[in-house]
Every structure is written in C-alpha cells, then in structure tokens.
Design an enzyme around this catalytic site. Structure first.
Site, PDB file in Angstrom:
ATOM      1  N   ASP A 197      -7.363   1.605   2.851  1.00 16.03           N
ATOM      2  CA  ASP A 197      -7.000   2.615   3.844  1.00 16.03           C
ATOM      3  C   ASP A 197      -7.804   3.904   3.751  1.00 16.03           C
ATOM      4  OD1 ASP A 197      -5.445   3.575   6.001  1.00 16.03           O
ATOM      5  OD2 ASP A 197      -4.078   4.591   4.636  1.00 16.03           O
ATOM      6  N   HIS A 217       0.868  -1.177   0.000  1.00 14.61           N
ATOM      7  CA  HIS A 217       0.000   0.000   0.000  1.00 14.61           C
ATOM      8  C   HIS A 217       0.905   1.227   0.000  1.00 14.61           C
ATOM      9  CE1 HIS A 217      -3.223   2.729   0.891  1.00 14.61           C
ATOM     10  NE2 HIS A 217      -2.546   3.182   1.939  1.00 14.61           N
ATOM     11  N   HIS A 263      -6.402   9.563  -0.645  1.00 15.35           N
ATOM     12  CA  HIS A 263      -6.996   9.605   0.687  1.00 15.35           C
ATOM     13  C   HIS A 263      -6.100  10.174   1.788  1.00 15.35           C
ATOM     14  CE1 HIS A 263      -5.223   5.401   0.697  1.00 15.35           C
ATOM     15  NE2 HIS A 263      -4.730   5.889   1.829  1.00 15.35           N
ATOM     16  N   ASP A 282       1.065   5.108  -0.240  1.00 12.32           N
ATOM     17  CA  ASP A 282       0.324   6.367  -0.206  1.00 12.32           C
ATOM     18  C   ASP A 282       0.866   7.296  -1.287  1.00 12.32           C
ATOM     19  OD1 ASP A 282      -1.553   6.007   1.939  1.00 12.32           O
ATOM     20  OD2 ASP A 282       0.143   6.020   3.310  1.00 12.32           O
TER      21      ASP A 282
END
Length: 1018
Positions: A374, A262, A579, A264
């Site tokens: 997330d 994951h 996000h 970001d």
C-alpha cells in the site's frame, strides 16, 4: 423459451438471506452484562479486571469517541442444548455499522486469567466457548469506541480525528452479547451455497456450467424446507455436492491465497489504537488456526510484533509458537511498511537493519520478500537496497490504483537505478483485502498480464487497513475453490512458496521494468503535513551527525558508544516513516504525536544533554571550532571532520534605482521592486558571464493555486489545479536586513488571502553562485496550494532529481501519457536542470514535491521552470492540516552541475555546527581539530554513514555510494588503527575481504553502487 435465470436467482438469494443463513443459529441465550468506562486512555487487562463494574443493559448507548468500555459478561451455556452437530459460541454486536471492519467499534474478548481469546468486529463477531451444557461463561470484552468513518465521507472534514474536537456523546449502542448454538450442517450449507452462487455471477451467461449451477441451486431451494432448515440441510448439501466436486481443468490459473491483514500503523486512528488493532487481529488469526490446520498468515512490520512483545506477552508467545510452525510468516523484513519516496537513504537501510534484526532475535527467521502492498510509489533505489538487505523478492498492490496508465506486467523483474533487479509481483486480484470470492478470483485470472506464459498469482486475503484479518468464511470459500470448475484453483499458501513457484515457472522469461515505480495518484503526499516532513528530514540528518561524532569519540577518545539510545531514536523515526504518517495522510492526532516525537528526538540528539554535545565534549573540542558532518569540505573544514572555519569575503547588497542587487564573486542577482528575481548573471571559468533568468520570466515567484482534488484530499493533487493560479507579485515590504551568516540580505513581506509570507534572500560569501531563499509562511488557507517558482534559461528535455543513493531523470515534456501523468514528482534535497556546460540546481531543507516543466521565453524558445511545492491545505482527514507558521530554506545555485547540486543538498541539510563548549582540543596539538575517521579520494563517492556495528563489537561501519551515475575508482582512507576490512551487506554481514593497500581500501564502484565496509579496530 423464456430465460428464467433472473427469476431463479431472485428465489435463490431470498432463500439464502431469509431462511437458510438465519438458521445457522439454532438458539440464543442472553448473558448478564456489567460495564466499566475507562476515564482516559486504554488500560491493561489487569487494571480493567480490578475496576468497579455496574450492571449494563443491552440496548444502551456506550462509548465516547476514542473511549474504551469494558464489559464483564457472565452466565452459562444452557444445559439442555443438543451437542451433536452443533457448537457453542459467544455472539457480540457492539452496534456494528454496515461498512468494513476496522473503521468503527472493535472489541477484544479476554478470559479472567488474562488470555486475549479473540478479537471482535463486524463480520467476525464470534468467540469460542466451552461446548458442554451448563459450562460457565466468564469473559471481559474490551470495547473500543473508535469513531466510524464511512467511505462516502472520505472527502469531507470531520472533527473525529482529534479527541479534543470529537463530540462528547456515546457513538454506539450495545445490541447483543449472547451465547448462541450454531448448527454446523447449516453453516456448511451456507458456505457451499455461497461458493456456487458466487460462481453464477462470473460464469458466462450462456455457459453450460452456469446453467447447471443455477439448476443445482434451485434444487437446493426445493429440498431445504424453510420451516425445517436444520432437518433438511443435510439433504441440501447432498444436492450441491456434485457441483462443488466438478474440478478445475489441469491448466487453470492458480491463486496462492495468503492470509493477511494490512494494518496501517496509524491512519484514521492513532498509534496507540494500532497497538490494540494488532493484538485483536493476531488473536483472531490464532483462533482461526486452532480451528483450521491449513490457515497461514503473513504479517509484516517488525514494529507490530514488537508492540505485542511489549504489551501482550502471553499473546506474543502464542504467536511465536505459530511462527516456529511456519504458519505465521514474518514478511517484508522492514520495521514498518514505510513510504519509499521520501524516506532518506540511510533511513531506508535502517528499515531493514532494524526489521530483520528484530525478526532474527525474536524468531530466528529472516524474511526474504519485501511486502509493501500500500505504499504510494516506489523509489528506483529500492531494488539495490532490498537485494543488499537479503530480499530478492518484492510484492506490492498499489500501482493498480494508477489514474492514467497501467503497469503492463503483474510478474516481472524490477531493475533499479544501479542495475540491480528484484523479482516482483503485483497481485492481479487488485486488492490486498481479498475475501476470496468467486468474483475476485476470476478477476485475478482475467487481469493477469502474464497468463500466456505463467499460471501463478498471489491473493492476500483478510480484512485490512484497520485490521481484522482472514475470517472462517473466507477460508471456507478458499477450500471450496481448491479445484472448482469455473474458478481458478486456490491453494492456501505462504508468500515464500508462491515466489518459489512463480520463479520456477517464469523467472527466466519474465519481462523487466526499469526505474522508479511511479504511482499515478496520491501526488499530494509529497507535500501534505509539512511539519511531519520537516521533522523526518531533520531527524534523519541529526541521527547521521550523532552516529558520526559518537563513532569518532569512541575511536579517538575511547568514549562509550550510545547503542541503545541511538537504536531507540532510530525506531521512533522509522515508525513515523509509515506510509500514512510521513506522507501526511493521517488524522490530526497522528501528526501531532509525530511532531512531538520529532522534537523529543532533536532534544535527545542536540539538546544540552544530547548525544552530539556529549560526543564533542568527549573529543575535547575547543569552543568555536566547527563540526562538518557533510561529505564535502566547507569553509576550509574537511568532510566528516572538526576544525576552525575560514570565513569567505562577504557578499554585498546595493540599490540600483528601484532594483536591489546582491553580489558576490560568483553571481550577481537583481531583484525588482516586487521582490522578484529578474536577473542572475553567473561568472564562468572562461571569464564570460551567463544570464540564468530567461527573458520574460521572473524568479522567486510564489504562486497560489486552488487545490480541490476529486477524492482523497490529503493524498491527491489533480492536474486541474494548474488552471487556477494567482501570482503573488506584490510586495508590502522590501528592505535590507541581515542574513543568518551576518551578511546582507533583502527582506520581503507579502500578504494574500488569509495568509502572509516573509522572505529573506541572500548570497553566501566568496564565489559561491548560490541564492539563498528563506520563506516564512503564516498559512491560514483551505484547499489551496503554494509553490515557489524559478524559471531558468536552460534548454533541457529532462530534469534530474535526487533520490536515495543517487538520482533519476524524468522528462519535462508531456509527449506521452506516462510523461503527462508525472505532473508532480518527488525529490529529496535537490533538483537540477541543465544543458551541456550550464545548469541550475534548486536545493531544499524540508520539501519533497516538485513540478519541473518547460515554458516559452520572450522569443518563443523553451526554457525550464522549476517549482517547489511548499504547502497544501487539505480538509480530510485533518481539517486543519498545516495551519499556522512554516519556514522553508531553498538554495538556488546558478551555473551548477549535478555534482554542485549534490554538495548544495548536503550542505543545506547538514549545516556546519559551531562547538559551544569543551575542554580544549585533544587532536592536532589541542587546536580543536579532529581528523576524519574516513576519507575518499573521488568527489563522486559520498560517505553516507559512519557508525559502530550493530552487534556491539566496536567495529566501524562505513557506508558510501557512487553519486554521479558513472563508474568510479576510489581509495577509502581509514584514519585509525585497524586489523582488517570486509565488505558487507546492509545487515553488516560479511560478503568478502576488501582490497586494502598502503593508502587505504581500493574500490571500483558501478554507477550508483552502494558499498558497506566493516572495519575491525586494533
């Protein structure tokens, strides 16, 4: 008998840490190192290779915060190193911290011919080398001095989030760049021992299996000689083999382990660093796949693939080959893993349109599962959007963070506001950064809520957030847990295979969850970084305008449609909806870049040379005409059309003693000497009058709270903030002024703490019962919260809030823990509270956070209190978040129904645009009028987008939805020549012919149904 297990474990742990693990490296050989420090931003490899390098000694500090140093490493593999049972690698230590990879220095190893060989990070700091003795070593290490952000500092201000404030001292010390000889037998023994040692921690204390495993590990310590680990490691593996071969029972829980990272797209690092994080992670994965044919890797976010294609073409081609093999699996189908609470309706569609379009073009594949582990809660509109985009499956992890209640399922059907369902899974491993340890695997089995009927769950494994991905140690653990007594079964797998197995086993029996998936945490993300949120809101609406007028110009005047420029601008906006960007939870650098990019979007759309003026010029619209991009008539101008406006009778402002009174034909609003609304009397259709402000309360009340969350500052609002509040009820200035429309207004100035507020209040002309409140704040606070409150004399148990393609109702009471946990909620352009026959709507132009509660009036009866959250002042990760000036526009419509709220929300966010120039009207006899391309017969049906088709065919695409939450029959009129109309999915692929009559397309819409029409032009 005395229990000696704790003593046994002490012995085992010491053997592993002090003798066996260090023996993995048989020999070490130092290489020659030279360095070149990049003077500014990162440079491509070709640039770095041509730079001037100077000798650099191991043990020397390097790397200013956010800087880059290139190390050139040369030498040779020692000729006398044995080759049987060994392998040769490069081992790098850039000065690693103890914390997780991705939050500190990182590196990338490049070959001299420009191949990115592998990423380098703590716990994954090896690089493959030639295996022959005497082979030359020649590598370049691109070392990124990203500041370390220890997790125990995640509530503290830091200067590291901005290059301008970061210290100017080197952050790291180079500890090692060596050729190392790996003993493969010892390495495998370590993996064996770690797998069994992990089991000991999760097996029941009195179980036979645990006692047996402890005994085996003790025997391992007996047979492995600390003075000759290499010579005795094979015997150690023989000792543990039987314990590792004991199989899991036939009915054991099965964990589908999916390699993942994951990453970001921005957070505690800027977007430019994310580009490098993606490259390093993919290089890691490709190196791992070269060594292990079983490894699979799920990677989301088309944007991240696009970065590789643009900046790392050689690496991208290697990735493309693994995608073709099915080992790297594009998932999610979205441009980025976006926020879903605040992203607008059409933007949510475009996340899929751009994401899936990219995956189809680049790889010829279409992801069918949404992958949002997330994001901070999930809109109730999402199931319909996902299904219409071809994604029937949905995965997230974040709801495990809830602070009050637990979602009662891990595998279930999620039903949206329109009734659409998607098959949903929350991995019970409770992390998207699993390492496949025994503790995590057993946690997944124990927590799995559906275990009585189902046996499959998914575990995304690999270092994430800051990237890195799966490691060979994690994969080794997964292999040893494939069938291991005391552990769930592990199969290294793909998301599609998991969803197929889960649905085949449990799809018909799975329970349902209806409505939004509200995250009981991170409620402050609806408000933090107000400028970023305003930029997003404005950009979404400007893009709507640009597409509408560009499509109109193409159809009416034959103008070229700006496909490429619109796509480019959409992608900028979609990236900023990630996000940790749109929610306001990134470092200052990230938000500064986002705000600059929004300014560039606005200039490209409505600047003098922008797309909107260009389209209006192509249409030949006369100066002074008004373009109405909203889906409702305003000032006599039809929706989606251009014409001359019809001004209404202006409002009035009078003085009555100490009070000021704003009046038009629809409402009379009285403000006292404090500038607070004490009365709002609305005229009703039957001629009666209704007071909207409850006795004992005042509207337009600014409230100032202390706001110190327990942990995540930019993310959280904790309920204790309500205990400390100051009403800002003193006016320094109260005087008449001019409203933006030229009518009368009341100007109010207040000062408080270190900040000030200037408000302008006015009524529109005619009979519109809407009080406009423009609030300009000069904000200089720390850990404070500012809200605008409007108590209204409405008795209701629930409030209605706009979301994408519709609205949701939420209780305003706190009867249950679920109700109480929703003390801060998200809404798009409006909220509404009402009782039969009367309500109040509060619209906004840039806010998302609200709290809507109940309070007693002067007689002790419950009334509704609507509060809009204007500003916060968190200290982490941006210690100067939202400092400075902000302007908010709210519109309070008294006597409103939901339909009025919808109109107000669109009107506030799509203001009428007065045409500044043109060559005279070309439509309706040169009057400056342009008829709409699309009309709808039902006020409940809203046209959300008018554009030309993504495939550049010239077809007109119209997206509309039912907005009231009821069934609607509608006739869609098409004001241009065409040869046919088809219904499509959100990707503009045909679903079937539309029923077209003489007067247009006839549709029957379900509540909140979204429909996309594709019209073939003649």
């Amino acid at each position: 008998m005395h229990d000696t297990t704790p003593l046994s474990l002490l012995r085992i742990d010491r053997y592993l840490a002090e003798w066996i693990e260090p023996a993995v490296v048989r020999a070490r050989h130092r290489l020659a190192v030279e360095s070149w420090e990049v003077p500014d931003e990162p440079v491509p490899f070709a640039h770095a290779r041509g730079a001037q390098y100077a000798p650099f000694a191991v043990g020397t500090p390097w790397g200013l915060p956010w800087g880059t140093v290139w190390f050139h490493v040369t030498g040779a593999v020692p000729a006398d190193w044995p080759q049987d049972g060994t392998r040769v690698e490069l081992a790098v230590d850039l000065g690693w911290m103890a914390q997780q990879p991705g939050f500190q220095a990182e590196g990338a190893a490049w070959s001299p011919d420009g191949v990115l060989v592998k990423g380098i990070s703590p716990r994954n700091a090896w690089v493959p080398l030639p295996q022959e003795g005497g082979a030359a070593v020649d590598l370049y290490i691109e070392a990124a001095a990203n500041p370390d952000v220890p997790q125990d500092a995640w509530t503290k201000p830091t200067p590291m989030g901005d290059r301008a404030t970061a210290p100017k001292d080197p952050q790291y010390t180079l500890r090692a760049i060596d050729v190392v000889l790996i003993d493969e037998t010892v390495a495998e023994l370590v993996a064996d021992a770690r797998a069994l040692r992990g089991l000991v921690d999760v097996l029941p204390a009195g179980s036979t299996r645990r006692a047996q495993v402890v005994a085996v590990l003790e025997e391992l310590c007996d047979v492995v000689d600390p003075e000759d680990v290499a010579g005795t490691a094979a015997r150690g593996r023989e000792v543990v083999a039987a314990a590792l071969a004991a199989p899991a029972p036939a009915g054991a829980h099965t964990v589908h382990a999916v390699g993942h990272a994951h990453i970001d797209s921005a957070w505690l690092w800027p977007v430019r660093e994310t580009v490098r994080k993606v490259s390093r992670t993919v290089a890691n994965v490709l190196a791992l796949m070269d060594a292990d044919p079983d490894v699979t890797f799920a990677m989301s976010s088309a944007q991240q693939y696009a970065w590789l294609e643009e900046h790392y073409p050689e690496l991208f081609e290697r990735l493309r080959a693994r995608v073709a093999e099915g080992r790297i699996v594009p998932v999610g189908g979205m441009w980025v893993e976006s926020d879903t609470n605040m992203v607008g309706s059409e933007a949510l569609v475009r996340q899929f349109l751009e994401g899936k379009g990219y995956f189809e073009r680049a790889f010829g594949v279409e992801p069918t599962s949404v992958w949002l582990p997330d994001s901070f809660g999930y809109t109730g509109a999402f199931p319909q959007v996902a299904r219409l985009a071809g994604c029937p499956d949905f995965l997230t992890q974040k709801l495990s963070w809830n602070d009050t209640n637990r979602i009662p399922h891990h595998t279930f059907w999620w039903e949206g506001i329109d009734g659409t369902r998607v098959f949903t899974h929350f991995p019970p491993v409770d992390t998207y950064n699993s390492d496949l340890s025994a503790r995590e695997l057993v946690h997944a089995e124990v927590e799995f809520r559906e275990k009585a009927h189902a046996t499959h769950s998914l575990a995304p494994f690999g270092y994430g957030d800051g990237g890195g991905g799966p490691t060979r140690e994690m994969v080794a653990q997964g292999h040893r847990s494939a069938s291991l007594e005391g552990s769930p079964r592990v199969v290294i797998d793909s998301p599609d295979d998991f969803f197929a197995a889960a649905k085949a086993e449990y799809g018909e029996l799975a329970p349902s969850w209806v409505g939004e998936l509200y995250l009981e945490y991170h409620r402050g993300t609806y408000t933090s970084q107000s400028r970023t949120k305003r930029g997003n809101r404005r950009s979404e609406h400007l893009l709507r305008e640009a597409e509408l007028w560009a499509a109109t110009a193409a159809v009416r005047a034959g103008a070229d449609y700006p496909y490429e420029e619109l796509q480019r601008l959409w992608r900028v906006v979609l990236l900023n909806q990630f996000h940790d960007i749109l929610p306001g939870s990134s470092i200052a650098w990230v938000h500064r870049e986002a705000e600059r990019s929004y300014e560039e979007v606005a200039e490209a759309l409505v600047g003098p040379a922008g797309l909107v003026p260009a389209a209006l010029r192509a249409l030949g619209v006369a100066p002074g005409a008004v373009a109405n991009a909203a889906p409702f008539e305003r000032d006599g101008v039809a929706p989606l059309a251009i014409a001359a406006p019809s001004p209404a009778t202006p409002a009035e402002l009078t003085r009555d003693g100490d009070d000021w009174v704003l009046t038009n034909a629809g409402v009379t609003v009285r403000l006292d000497a404090r500038g607070l609304v004490v009365s709002a009397v609305v005229g009703r259709p039957d001629g009666s009058r209704r007071e909207a402000i409850p006795a004992g309360h005042v509207g337009n009340l600014l409230q100032f709270h202390q706001d110190i969350p327990n942990t995540w500052e930019a993310w959280d609002i904790d309920r204790h903030y309500r205990r400390l509040v100051t009403d800002l009820d003193v006016a320094d200035v109260l005087e008449p002024a001019a409203a933006p429309d030229g009518g009368p207004a009341l100007r109010i100035v207040r000062t408080f703490s270190g900040s000030s507020v200037e408000q302008l209040l006015w009524l529109a002309g005619g009979d519109d019962p809407t009080l406009h409140v423009r609030t300009h704040v000069d904000w200089h606070e720390r850990q404070k919260l500012l809200k605008l409150a409007f108590p209204v004399d409405v008795h209701s148990h629930e409030a209605t809030s706009e979301i994408q393609f519709g609205h949701v109702t939420r209780p305003t009471h706190a009867n249950t823990s679920w109700d109480a946990a929703r003390f801060e909620t998200v809404a798009h352009r409006w909220v509404h509270v009402g009782e039969p026959g009367f309500g109040v709507a509060v619209a906004n132009d840039a806010s998302y956070g609200h709290d809507i509660t109940r309070a007693p009036d002067a007689d002790g009866r419950s009334v509704s209190v609507v509060r809009v959250t204007l500003l916060r002042a968190p200290l982490f990760p941006d210690p100067v978040a939202d400092q400075g000036e902000h302007t908010f526009h709210n519109a309070v419509t008294f006597g409103a129904g939901v339909a009025d709220a919808i109109r107000s929300g669109y009107g506030l966010n799509l203001p009428l645009r007065t045409v500044a120039g043109g060559a005279g009207g070309t439509d309706a006899g040169g009057t400056g009028e342009v008829a709409p391309l699309v009309t709808v017969s039902s006020p409940a049906v809203v046209v959300e987008a008018v554009k030309l088709a993504q495939d550049r065919s010239g077809d007109v695409v119209v997206r509309l939805y039912e907005s009231h939450g009821a069934r609607a029959a509608v006739r869609v009129g098409l004001g241009f020549a065409h040869t046919g109309v088809v219904l499509t999915d959100l990707l503009e692929r045909p679903l079937g012919e539309a029923a077209e009559g003489e007067d247009g397309v006839e549709l029957e819409l379900r509540p909140f149904q979204v429909v996309t029409l594709r019209v073939r032009r003649s």
